[in-house]
Enzyme design. Sequence first.
Site: not given
Length: 291
Positions: A120, A141, A153, A191
């Site tokens: 991440s 991710h 992601e 994130n």
Amino acid sequence: MADIQTIGVAGAGTMGAGIAIVAARAGFRTIVYDTRQDALDRARAQTEGFLRKSVERGKLAAEELEHIMGRWQGTTQLETFAQCDLVIEAVFEELSVKHTLFSALDKVCPAHTLFASNTSTISITEIAGGSGRPDRFVGMHFCLPAQLMKLVEMSPGIETTDETFARAWGFAERMGQKPVRTLDTPGFILNYFLIPFNNDAIRLVEQGVAEPADIDLAIKTALGYPMGPLELLDLVGMDTQKLLCEAMHGLTHEPRAACPPLVRRMIAARRLGKKTGRGFHVYNDSKMFGA
């Protein structure tokens, strides 16, 4: 190029166990690797418990539970991944650990096997550089908890081929997930916002502004989040949050991404979160979120 049928998940922790559920539930043969047999045993027990709860809630047909568990295989032997068409790494957020794992996998897996990282924060290109096959490497991710959340992601590294990315994207869709494409940048989308946001919640606790339960209740009630930030941190683990902060802050120098001192104190006290029974909240069982 052969279709993706057998999936390897490296790491049987919270994230790896969730990814394995998503893959096995979608019909893929799923091999979960960990160096510790007790971690594999715990992941399998949590998986079965989660699926049983899904049956009780009418979200899964009873006969499907046995089929899904039949597709789930645990192993402590990395050589088992020679059978995989795609391996997803879900281990510690430390570049050296990931490089060591992928270097070993490169020797085990056939040439057609794609490698993916669930990182991440760490650059996909940097991880791929130690994989032996940067052209067949992609970032995937998953959003925690993976067994409930649909987001993936997808991030190509500099050397990732269009074919690799398309195969991985198609696999994500076949699992029933919702992939989004991001550049290979710190934190990707989720994130980039979430690590500073969660740190802000930790600092509210540090400053005595409110109790953890009240902070979580406020966020869930006002913003409609299914989990409060401190509940999520307990699921992530304080040790993992520390690594995430160090990686994100080291790359961006964003002050809000710096690890709050309270995290380090909680680690010292073994208040890591759900996996140790206590973090910002107290837990009396080891069931998966949603079970």
